[in-house]
Design a protein around this motif. Sequence first.
Motif, PDB file in Angstrom:
ATOM      1  N   GLY A 285      48.675  41.108  42.729  1.00 37.92           N
ATOM      2  CA  GLY A 285      47.776  42.012  43.424  1.00 37.92           C
ATOM      3  C   GLY A 285      48.157  43.467  43.258  1.00 37.92           C
ATOM      4  O   GLY A 285      47.299  44.350  43.168  1.00 37.92           O
ATOM      5  N   THR A 286      49.468  43.754  43.199  1.00 36.05           N
ATOM      6  CA  THR A 286      49.909  45.145  43.051  1.00 36.05           C
ATOM      7  C   THR A 286      49.501  45.745  41.714  1.00 36.05           C
ATOM      8  O   THR A 286      49.441  46.967  41.578  1.00 36.05           O
ATOM      9  CB  THR A 286      51.439  45.257  43.203  1.00 36.05           C
ATOM     10  OG1 THR A 286      52.077  44.513  42.152  1.00 36.05           O
ATOM     11  CG2 THR A 286      51.900  44.725  44.545  1.00 36.05           C
ATOM     12  N   LEU A 287      49.199  44.895  40.724  1.00 32.31           N
ATOM     13  CA  LEU A 287      48.723  45.416  39.444  1.00 32.31           C
ATOM     14  C   LEU A 287      47.411  46.163  39.622  1.00 32.31           C
ATOM     15  O   LEU A 287      47.112  47.104  38.871  1.00 32.31           O
ATOM     16  CB  LEU A 287      48.541  44.270  38.445  1.00 32.31           C
ATOM     17  CG  LEU A 287      49.812  43.536  38.000  1.00 32.31           C
ATOM     18  CD1 LEU A 287      49.446  42.372  37.088  1.00 32.31           C
ATOM     19  CD2 LEU A 287      50.757  44.494  37.288  1.00 32.31           C
ATOM     20  N   VAL A 330      45.034  31.159  40.067  1.00 31.96           N
ATOM     21  CA  VAL A 330      44.875  32.255  39.113  1.00 31.96           C
ATOM     22  C   VAL A 330      43.730  33.167  39.540  1.00 31.96           C
ATOM     23  O   VAL A 330      43.845  34.401  39.516  1.00 31.96           O
ATOM     24  CB  VAL A 330      44.629  31.706  37.691  1.00 31.96           C
ATOM     25  CG1 VAL A 330      44.316  32.845  36.718  1.00 31.96           C
ATOM     26  CG2 VAL A 330      45.833  30.920  37.211  1.00 31.96           C
ATOM     27  N   VAL A 331      42.625  32.556  39.952  1.00 30.79           N
ATOM     28  CA  VAL A 331      41.467  33.346  40.400  1.00 30.79           C
ATOM     29  C   VAL A 331      41.817  34.132  41.660  1.00 30.79           C
ATOM     30  O   VAL A 331      41.423  35.301  41.811  1.00 30.79           O
ATOM     31  CB  VAL A 331      40.250  32.428  40.642  1.00 30.79           C
ATOM     32  CG1 VAL A 331      39.098  33.220  41.262  1.00 30.79           C
ATOM     33  CG2 VAL A 331      39.814  31.780  39.345  1.00 30.79           C
ATOM     34  N   VAL A 332      42.574  33.523  42.561  1.00 34.35           N
ATOM     35  CA  VAL A 332      42.997  34.226  43.772  1.00 34.35           C
ATOM     36  C   VAL A 332      43.828  35.457  43.411  1.00 34.35           C
ATOM     37  O   VAL A 332      43.657  36.538  43.983  1.00 34.35           O
ATOM     38  CB  VAL A 332      43.792  33.285  44.705  1.00 34.35           C
ATOM     39  CG1 VAL A 332      44.415  34.078  45.856  1.00 34.35           C
ATOM     40  CG2 VAL A 332      42.889  32.194  45.260  1.00 34.35           C
ATOM     41  N   GLY A 333      44.741  35.310  42.441  1.00 26.96           N
ATOM     42  CA  GLY A 333      45.552  36.446  42.007  1.00 26.96           C
ATOM     43  C   GLY A 333      44.708  37.553  41.413  1.00 26.96           C
ATOM     44  O   GLY A 333      44.914  38.738  41.691  1.00 26.96           O
ATOM     45  N   VAL A 334      43.720  37.172  40.593  1.00 25.17           N
ATOM     46  CA  VAL A 334      42.826  38.171  39.991  1.00 25.17           C
ATOM     47  C   VAL A 334      42.017  38.877  41.066  1.00 25.17           C
ATOM     48  O   VAL A 334      41.845  40.108  41.039  1.00 25.17           O
ATOM     49  CB  VAL A 334      41.896  37.501  38.956  1.00 25.17           C
ATOM     50  CG1 VAL A 334      40.825  38.481  38.480  1.00 25.17           C
ATOM     51  CG2 VAL A 334      42.698  36.983  37.778  1.00 25.17           C
ATOM     52  N   LEU A 335      41.508  38.128  42.038  1.00 35.41           N
ATOM     53  CA  LEU A 335      40.710  38.722  43.106  1.00 35.41           C
ATOM     54  C   LEU A 335      41.566  39.625  44.003  1.00 35.41           C
ATOM     55  O   LEU A 335      41.098  40.668  44.467  1.00 35.41           O
ATOM     56  CB  LEU A 335      40.051  37.624  43.945  1.00 35.41           C
ATOM     57  CG  LEU A 335      38.946  36.835  43.232  1.00 35.41           C
ATOM     58  CD1 LEU A 335      38.503  35.670  44.102  1.00 35.41           C
ATOM     59  CD2 LEU A 335      37.757  37.740  42.911  1.00 35.41           C
ATOM     60  N   ALA A 336      42.826  39.223  44.225  1.00 36.40           N
ATOM     61  CA  ALA A 336      43.734  40.071  45.000  1.00 36.40           C
ATOM     62  C   ALA A 336      43.954  41.400  44.287  1.00 36.40           C
ATOM     63  O   ALA A 336      43.965  42.473  44.910  1.00 36.40           O
ATOM     64  CB  ALA A 336      45.068  39.358  45.222  1.00 36.40           C
ATOM     65  N   ALA A 337      44.116  41.346  42.962  1.00 38.55           N
ATOM     66  CA  ALA A 337      44.272  42.575  42.174  1.00 38.55           C
ATOM     67  C   ALA A 337      43.001  43.415  42.236  1.00 38.55           C
ATOM     68  O   ALA A 337      43.059  44.649  42.335  1.00 38.55           O
ATOM     69  CB  ALA A 337      44.608  42.227  40.726  1.00 38.55           C
ATOM     70  N   ALA A 338      41.838  42.755  42.188  1.00 39.71           N
ATOM     71  CA  ALA A 338      40.569  43.480  42.255  1.00 39.71           C
ATOM     72  C   ALA A 338      40.406  44.184  43.597  1.00 39.71           C
ATOM     73  O   ALA A 338      39.954  45.340  43.662  1.00 39.71           O
ATOM     74  CB  ALA A 338      39.402  42.518  42.021  1.00 39.71           C
ATOM     75  N   MET A 339      40.784  43.502  44.687  1.00 43.98           N
ATOM     76  CA  MET A 339      40.665  44.112  46.012  1.00 43.98           C
ATOM     77  C   MET A 339      41.577  45.325  46.145  1.00 43.98           C
ATOM     78  O   MET A 339      41.170  46.379  46.667  1.00 43.98           O
ATOM     79  CB  MET A 339      40.974  43.072  47.099  1.00 43.98           C
ATOM     80  CG  MET A 339      39.881  42.041  47.283  1.00 43.98           C
ATOM     81  SD  MET A 339      40.180  40.921  48.673  1.00 43.98           S
ATOM     82  CE  MET A 339      41.522  39.928  48.033  1.00 43.98           C
TER      83      MET A 339
END
Length: 430
Positions: A285-287, A330-339
């Motif tokens: 997410g920090t990315l 994986v999708v959760v990680g991508v969405l966390a990064a998007a948020m």
Amino acid sequence: MSTRDEREGVTPTESRREQKFPGLWANPNYRIFLVIQTLSALGDSFSYVAIPLLVLQSTGSVVQMGLVTGLTGVASIITGLFAGVIVDRLDRRRVLMAADWARCLLFALIPLVWLFATPMWLIYAVVPAAGAFMMLFRVTYVTVVPAIVEPGQITKANGHLFGTYAAASAGGPALAGFIASAFSPAAAIGFDSATFALSAIGILFVKIRSARRNTTDTGDEKASVRGEFLAGLRFLWAHPVLRPLTALLSLLTFLTYGLTDLIIFLVKEDLGRPDSTVGFVLSAGTLGTCLASFAVARVRERLGFGVSWIGAFVLCGTAVLCLGLSESVVVVGVLAAAMLFCTSVAGTCSMSLRQEVTPSHLLGRVTAAFWTTHSALGPLGAAAVTAAAAGVGVTATCLGIGVTVVCVALAGVLTGVGKSRPGRSAVQGV
């Protein structure tokens, strides 16, 4: 600023033709300050890991860990009530140095005392006091950025600062955990103390333009600390963009403050993954924050403040909606990064706007008033969000939050936020 410009939220720089300034990296004050802020953020991230580990090691009590964290939060909020007055009254470089030296000495006490004894009262005394100085430092650094870079470079500079904070937040906890494991949590706190000492020394080499105090702006309130704090609130209320921005962000903070807890609950309970997976997801997410630091200046320059801020939260709400429907880590990680990308873009834009439209001598009070006002509902929101997740499940909670965030953000179109046009900052030569 002309009356028309003030109504539209346009900065003096943006109402003229764009000016060319030396690049940020050619500014030695900015380079040093960026390193200083990175060290300070690294120290903060060490504290978040080392202090709870030390409390757990000493007491074995999760309750006492929470109590220390809660006291630190209370100390920060209380400090926020008067930090702006201190920052606007005193020399800001000295305030930064005092805040860093205070945290250095306070945290140095812990490893020194822990060589001979483990008194928990010292933790309860030192950590909230350090939290108060952390808030003082953060308010001051917001006021310093416009005093070391040119007006057209503020958004770019803030993007860099957000990026370094994200990097420190990602790497600091891992490094703190390694030192705590290899030596002890007290040793990690000692390292934390050293970062603040280096930061304080570095500030000696930063030249900061002084803020000229105009007492007529505060009128008959100028002799009163309470009156000076109210001057910050009064400026927020009077400004056609900052007033609705503060109100909208208060609602959005209420809705989004507990999203990290939702992600953790989703990964562990609904998807049945271990703690290590939670760590990887949050690190991913920090990315998003790092990517935002590179993109925000271009986004704001092309789209303007209103579209950038509103659009970021519309996309954030959409990501929360998708989070509720996700069944993949994986999708959760991508969405966390998007948020985090979206909230970082919005946060950098709003901070830059405040720095651009607020007179320098008021910036500390306006910053403190803004943070105190919009963050007040955050803890209540976190409690409400986690209670909703426990009651109706993560999916339904995320869907409700996502739809509401989108609606609140779109409501900004009808306010001064949507009508503002302060997005033509010149960011050149960077």
